[in-house]
Design a protein around this motif. Structure first.
Motif, PDB file in Angstrom:
ATOM      1  N   PRO A  24       0.827  -1.205   0.000  1.00  0.00           N
ATOM      2  CA  PRO A  24       0.000   0.000   0.000  1.00  0.00           C
ATOM      3  C   PRO A  24       0.867   1.263   0.000  1.00  0.00           C
ATOM      4  CG  PRO A  24      -0.735  -1.544   1.685  1.00  0.00           C
ATOM      5  CD  PRO A  24       0.568  -2.061   1.159  1.00  0.00           C
ATOM      6  N   GLY A  25       0.422   2.266  -0.740  1.00  0.00           N
ATOM      7  CA  GLY A  25       1.120   3.545  -0.775  1.00  0.00           C
ATOM      8  C   GLY A  25       2.318   3.576  -1.702  1.00  0.00           C
ATOM      9  N   GLU A  26       2.435   2.578  -2.554  1.00  0.00           N
ATOM     10  CA  GLU A  26       3.589   2.483  -3.462  1.00  0.00           C
ATOM     11  C   GLU A  26       3.184   2.880  -4.881  1.00  0.00           C
ATOM     12  OE1 GLU A  26       6.624  -1.026  -3.869  1.00  0.00           O
ATOM     13  OE2 GLU A  26       4.807  -1.519  -4.984  1.00  0.00           O
ATOM     14  N   LEU A  27       3.999   3.725  -5.489  1.00  0.00           N
ATOM     15  CA  LEU A  27       3.851   4.088  -6.895  1.00  0.00           C
ATOM     16  C   LEU A  27       5.081   3.595  -7.641  1.00  0.00           C
ATOM     17  CD1 LEU A  27       2.704   7.808  -6.572  1.00  0.00           C
ATOM     18  CD2 LEU A  27       1.290   5.881  -7.276  1.00  0.00           C
ATOM     19  N   ILE A  28       4.863   2.845  -8.710  1.00  0.00           N
ATOM     20  CA  ILE A  28       5.971   2.381  -9.546  1.00  0.00           C
ATOM     21  C   ILE A  28       5.935   3.188 -10.834  1.00  0.00           C
ATOM     22  CG2 ILE A  28       6.996   0.446 -10.791  1.00  0.00           C
ATOM     23  CD1 ILE A  28       5.657  -1.407  -8.704  1.00  0.00           C
ATOM     24  N   PHE A  29       7.011   3.911 -11.077  1.00  0.00           N
ATOM     25  CA  PHE A  29       7.151   4.716 -12.289  1.00  0.00           C
ATOM     26  C   PHE A  29       8.111   4.019 -13.238  1.00  0.00           C
ATOM     27  CE2 PHE A  29       5.872   7.808  -9.150  1.00  0.00           C
ATOM     28  CZ  PHE A  29       5.077   8.707  -9.847  1.00  0.00           C
ATOM     29  N   MET A  30       7.811   4.092 -14.520  1.00  0.00           N
ATOM     30  CA  MET A  30       8.712   3.594 -15.559  1.00  0.00           C
ATOM     31  C   MET A  30       8.960   4.717 -16.554  1.00  0.00           C
ATOM     32  SD  MET A  30       9.327   0.508 -14.575  1.00  0.00           S
ATOM     33  CE  MET A  30      10.444   0.185 -15.917  1.00  0.00           C
ATOM     34  N   THR A  31      10.149   4.700 -17.148  1.00  0.00           N
ATOM     35  CA  THR A  31      10.432   5.664 -18.208  1.00  0.00           C
ATOM     36  C   THR A  31       9.657   5.219 -19.431  1.00  0.00           C
ATOM     37  OG1 THR A  31      12.665   4.900 -17.656  1.00  0.00           O
ATOM     38  CG2 THR A  31      12.502   7.032 -18.574  1.00  0.00           C
ATOM     39  N   LYS A  32       8.917   6.139 -20.006  1.00  0.00           N
ATOM     40  CA  LYS A  32       8.119   5.801 -21.187  1.00  0.00           C
ATOM     41  C   LYS A  32       9.019   5.371 -22.339  1.00  0.00           C
ATOM     42  CE  LYS A  32       4.511   7.621 -24.231  1.00  0.00           C
ATOM     43  NZ  LYS A  32       4.899   6.701 -25.254  1.00  0.00           N
ATOM     44  N   ASP A  33      10.064   6.113 -22.571  1.00  0.00           N
ATOM     45  CA  ASP A  33      11.005   5.812 -23.642  1.00  0.00           C
ATOM     46  C   ASP A  33      12.396   5.617 -23.049  1.00  0.00           C
ATOM     47  OD1 ASP A  33       9.130   5.980 -25.804  1.00  0.00           O
ATOM     48  OD2 ASP A  33       9.111   8.152 -25.510  1.00  0.00           O
ATOM     49  N   CYS A  34      13.320   5.221 -23.880  1.00  0.00           N
ATOM     50  CA  CYS A  34      14.674   4.943 -23.394  1.00  0.00           C
ATOM     51  C   CYS A  34      15.402   6.241 -23.066  1.00  0.00           C
ATOM     52  CB  CYS A  34      15.435   4.143 -24.439  1.00  0.00           C
ATOM     53  SG  CYS A  34      14.726   2.498 -24.642  1.00  0.00           S
ATOM     54  N   ILE A  35      16.262   6.156 -22.062  1.00  0.00           N
ATOM     55  CA  ILE A  35      17.086   7.300 -21.661  1.00  0.00           C
ATOM     56  C   ILE A  35      18.538   6.849 -21.596  1.00  0.00           C
ATOM     57  CG2 ILE A  35      15.240   8.479 -20.405  1.00  0.00           C
ATOM     58  CD1 ILE A  35      16.503   7.486 -17.784  1.00  0.00           C
ATOM     59  N   GLY A  36      19.443   7.811 -21.566  1.00  0.00           N
ATOM     60  CA  GLY A  36      20.864   7.477 -21.524  1.00  0.00           C
ATOM     61  C   GLY A  36      21.287   6.809 -22.815  1.00  0.00           C
ATOM     62  N   GLU A  37      22.401   6.128 -22.750  1.00  0.00           N
ATOM     63  CA  GLU A  37      22.943   5.426 -23.912  1.00  0.00           C
ATOM     64  C   GLU A  37      22.434   3.989 -23.958  1.00  0.00           C
ATOM     65  OE1 GLU A  37      25.009   6.934 -26.153  1.00  0.00           O
ATOM     66  OE2 GLU A  37      24.734   8.776 -24.990  1.00  0.00           O
ATOM     67  N   ASP A  38      22.370   3.410 -25.174  1.00  0.00           N
ATOM     68  CA  ASP A  38      22.145   1.971 -25.255  1.00  0.00           C
ATOM     69  C   ASP A  38      23.250   1.312 -24.438  1.00  0.00           C
ATOM     70  OD1 ASP A  38      20.116   2.593 -26.988  1.00  0.00           O
ATOM     71  OD2 ASP A  38      21.011   1.625 -28.734  1.00  0.00           O
ATOM     72  N   HIS A  39      22.927   0.205 -23.803  1.00  0.00           N
ATOM     73  CA  HIS A  39      23.905  -0.411 -22.915  1.00  0.00           C
ATOM     74  C   HIS A  39      23.767  -1.927 -22.957  1.00  0.00           C
ATOM     75  CE1 HIS A  39      26.933   0.356 -19.873  1.00  0.00           C
ATOM     76  NE2 HIS A  39      26.439  -0.655 -19.176  1.00  0.00           N
ATOM     77  N   VAL A  40      24.829  -2.621 -22.607  1.00  0.00           N
ATOM     78  CA  VAL A  40      24.832  -4.080 -22.530  1.00  0.00           C
ATOM     79  C   VAL A  40      24.287  -4.525 -21.170  1.00  0.00           C
ATOM     80  CG1 VAL A  40      26.802  -4.255 -24.100  1.00  0.00           C
ATOM     81  CG2 VAL A  40      27.208  -4.167 -21.633  1.00  0.00           C
ATOM     82  N   MET A  41      23.780  -5.746 -21.117  1.00  0.00           N
ATOM     83  CA  MET A  41      23.416  -6.330 -19.818  1.00  0.00           C
ATOM     84  C   MET A  41      24.675  -6.798 -19.105  1.00  0.00           C
ATOM     85  SD  MET A  41      20.235  -5.984 -19.160  1.00  0.00           S
ATOM     86  CE  MET A  41      19.890  -7.099 -17.831  1.00  0.00           C
ATOM     87  N   ASN A  42      25.609  -7.373 -19.862  1.00  0.00           N
ATOM     88  CA  ASN A  42      26.906  -7.807 -19.337  1.00  0.00           C
ATOM     89  C   ASN A  42      27.958  -7.563 -20.405  1.00  0.00           C
ATOM     90  OD1 ASN A  42      26.705  -8.730 -16.637  1.00  0.00           O
ATOM     91  ND2 ASN A  42      25.618 -10.553 -17.349  1.00  0.00           N
ATOM     92  N   ASN A  43      29.201  -7.451 -19.992  1.00  0.00           N
ATOM     93  CA  ASN A  43      30.277  -7.210 -20.948  1.00  0.00           C
ATOM     94  C   ASN A  43      30.601  -8.447 -21.773  1.00  0.00           C
ATOM     95  OD1 ASN A  43      30.711  -4.463 -20.369  1.00  0.00           O
ATOM     96  ND2 ASN A  43      31.743  -5.043 -18.474  1.00  0.00           N
ATOM     97  N   GLY A  44      30.268  -9.621 -21.289  1.00  0.00           N
ATOM     98  CA  GLY A  44      30.450 -10.860 -22.038  1.00  0.00           C
ATOM     99  C   GLY A  44      29.105 -11.519 -22.276  1.00  0.00           C
ATOM    100  N   TRP A  45      29.109 -12.570 -23.088  1.00  0.00           N
ATOM    101  CA  TRP A  45      27.878 -13.285 -23.419  1.00  0.00           C
ATOM    102  C   TRP A  45      27.504 -14.223 -22.282  1.00  0.00           C
ATOM    103  CZ3 TRP A  45      24.914 -13.889 -28.129  1.00  0.00           C
ATOM    104  CH2 TRP A  45      25.139 -12.857 -29.026  1.00  0.00           C
ATOM    105  N   THR A  46      27.055 -13.659 -21.175  1.00  0.00           N
ATOM    106  CA  THR A  46      26.654 -14.472 -20.032  1.00  0.00           C
ATOM    107  C   THR A  46      25.520 -13.793 -19.263  1.00  0.00           C
ATOM    108  OG1 THR A  46      27.393 -15.539 -17.991  1.00  0.00           O
ATOM    109  CG2 THR A  46      28.430 -13.444 -18.526  1.00  0.00           C
ATOM    110  N   ASN A  47      24.657 -14.607 -18.698  1.00  0.00           N
ATOM    111  CA  ASN A  47      23.645 -14.085 -17.778  1.00  0.00           C
ATOM    112  C   ASN A  47      23.878 -14.651 -16.383  1.00  0.00           C
ATOM    113  OD1 ASN A  47      22.538 -16.686 -17.770  1.00  0.00           O
ATOM    114  ND2 ASN A  47      20.849 -16.162 -19.125  1.00  0.00           N
ATOM    115  N   ASP A  48      25.072 -15.206 -16.165  1.00  0.00           N
ATOM    116  CA  ASP A  48      25.452 -15.772 -14.879  1.00  0.00           C
ATOM    117  C   ASP A  48      25.264 -14.731 -13.766  1.00  0.00           C
ATOM    118  OD1 ASP A  48      26.464 -17.828 -13.228  1.00  0.00           O
ATOM    119  OD2 ASP A  48      28.438 -16.877 -13.228  1.00  0.00           O
TER     120      ASP A  48
END
Length: 182
Positions: free
Chosen positions: A23-47
Motif C-alpha cells: 500500500p502507498g507504493e507508486l511504480i514509475f517507468m520511463t516511457k522511452d529509453c534514456i541514456g545510452e544503449d547499454h549491454v546487460m553484461n560485458n560478455g555473453w553471459t547471464n550468470d
C-alpha cells in the motif's frame, strides 16, 4: 510526468502500477529509453542474473546521477527477486529494469519467481513499445535472464513483444523507480 535530466535530455515517467506490492507504493517507468544503449553484461553471459549484471551497475552508479536531486530524495529502493540455478536471489535498487513477468504478465523465456505481478500499464501492448532519442522504436532490456540459455537476457522489441538475446549486445534502457508514502 516530464522532467529534464542533468544532461539536458528530456525524460517522461509514467505510473506503471499503484499499490501493487504494498500500500502507498507508486511504480514509475520511463516511457522511452534514456541514456545510452547499454549491454546487460560485458560478455555473453547471464550468470548471476540481475544482481550481478553490468546493467544494474550502470543504472545505479551512472544513470542515477542524471536524475534531478529532488526526485532522488523521494525514491525508495525496489526489491528484485530471481530464481537462478534453483536458488532465490534478491537485491534492492534505486533504478531497476522490470522483469519479464512485470511487463508481460506471464512466464515466456524466464522463470517466474512466484512474486512478480504484471504492471497494469504494460497490459496494453502499445505501452511496452519505447523510442530512442531520435524517435525510432527500439529494443529495450528487461532484468530477467533467459531460463534456457547461459548467455541471454529478455528484452522487448519493436512491436512490444518479448524475446531473448545475447547479454553483450547494447539495447535501449528504460528504467523505473519506486516512490512510497512514508
Amino acid at each position: 510526468i516530464e522532467t529534464e535530466l542533468k544532461n539536458g535530455e528530456k525524460a517522461v515517467f509514467v505510473v506503471a502500477a499503484t499499490d501493487l506490492y504494498c500500500p502507498g507504493e507508486l511504480i514509475f517507468m520511463t516511457k522511452d529509453c534514456i541514456g545510452e544503449d547499454h549491454v546487460m553484461n560485458n560478455g555473453w553471459t547471464n550468470d548471476g542474473g540481475w544482481p550481478d549484471c553490468e546493467m544494474r551497475r550502470y543504472l545505479n552508479e551512472e544513470l542515477v546521477k542524471l536524475l534531478p536531486d529532488d526526485l532522488l530524495e523521494i525514491i525508495s529502493p525496489k526489491r528484485t527477486v530471481q530464481l537462478i540455478g534453483g536458488n532465490r536471489v534478491s537485491c534492492k535498487d534505486i533504478l531497476f529494469l522490470p522483469s519479464e513477468y512485470e511487463v508481460f504478465g506471464k512466464e515466456v523465456f524466464a522463470k517466474h519467481n512466484g512474486e512478480d505481478k504484471q504492471f497494469p500499464y504494460y497490459s496494453d501492448q502499445k505501452n511496452r513499445i519505447s523510442l530512442d532519442s531520435d524517435g525510432s522504436t527500439i529494443w529495450k532490456w528487461l532484468a530477467s535472464p533467459c531460463a534456457d540459455s547461459y548467455s541471454n537476457f529478455c528484452f522487448v522489441y519493436y512491436g512490444g513483444n518479448g524475446n531473448c538475446y545475447g547479454a553483450s549486445d547494447p539495447y535501449g534502457v528504460a528504467p523505473g523507480f519506486v516512490i512510497r508514502k512514508s
